[in-house]
Design a protein around this motif. Structure first.
Motif: not given
Length: 250
Positions: A92-93, A191-203, A208-212, A226-234
């Motif tokens: 979900n995004v 921008v917020s992304i939510r994932i429900e998965s058996e591998r949620a921790s890996l996602w 997290d490594r990509r800056g979220f 995870c959320e990405y604060p795009v205001s002012g930079s993107v």
């Protein structure tokens, strides 16, 4: 007068018995440990071969959704493992609180007898053990200083499929792409992304490594947020979904 006993014959027989027993024991020990080692090497090599096949699978799926190929086929040597369609993953995004995408994707899973798995889903390849896992191929999201692009690859399986003991053919077919959100004026702020998965921790580790910011993720092994604060930079923000139909055949 009794004749003296010839002790040399007894010594030779005794020596032969001891040497023979030592040889038999050594062969037995080497056979048991050696067979176990060979079995470990065999399974490891099979898993490595499976990983290479999943890397090719990821390339072929990219040909379908990124380069417009109508379909692609990927052969996977299953051997003693099993190739099947796994439990669905929900993604979900939202952008500034508004839902722009809510989809369910069906992963392709390779699993051996030791519950070691290779998983392809939503553009990524994972390699997992019963107690751990790693991301071996990242999805095609773009997170740069001036651009945020979420490429969500949604896999649709025709039916629940499981193939074992042979070579499987994974067919992937293009079911179309759609831009779910597009902003080229820098108006989006979050921008917020939510994932429900058996591998949620890996996602979660990946985003997290990509800056979220993943500090709001619930304490659950099957859900991440995870959320990405795009205001002012993107300056440009895109959310795109790519539908790919999957068939697994013998």
């Amino acid at each position: 007068m009794p004749e003296p006993t010839d002790s040399r014959g007894v010594s030779e027989v005794l020596g032969y018995v001891l040497v023979f027993s030592l040889v038999v024991s050594t062969v037995a020990v080497v056979s048991v440990s050696g067979l176990a080692t060979l079995d470990d090497v065999k399974r490891s090599e099979q898993l490595d071969n499976g990983e290479r096949a999943f890397d090719i699978l990821a390339d072929n799926v990219a040909d379908v959704y990124r380069r417009g190929a109508p379909s692609r086929g990927t052969e996977v040597s299953v051997g003693e493992a099993t190739l099947y369609t796994g439990e669905p993953t929900t993604v979900n995004v939202t952008v500034d609180g508004a839902h722009v995408l809510n989809r369910t994707s069906t992963p392709i899973v390779y699993r051996n007898e030791r519950d070691q798995r290779l998983v392809y889903n939503m553009g990524a390849v994972f390699r997992t053990n019963p107690d751990s896992g790693i991301l071996v191929r990242e999805p095609s999201h773009v997170v740069r200083n001036e651009r945020l692009l979420l490429n969500v690859v949604v896999l649709h399986a025709s039916n629940q499929t499981s193939v074992g003991g042979s070579t499987a053919l994974v067919r992937t077919l293009n079911d179309g792409s759609a831009v779910r959100y597009s902003d080229t004026g820098g108006a989006a702020s979050n921008v917020s992304i939510r994932i429900e998965s058996e591998r949620a921790s890996l996602w979660e580790d990946y985003f997290d490594r990509r800056g979220f910011d993943c500090s709001s993720s619930p304490p659950s092994p099957t859900e991440m947020r995870c959320e990405y604060p795009v205001s002012g930079s993107v300056e440009r923000t895109y959310v795109v979904s790519h539908d790919v139909r999957v068939d697994i055949e013998r």
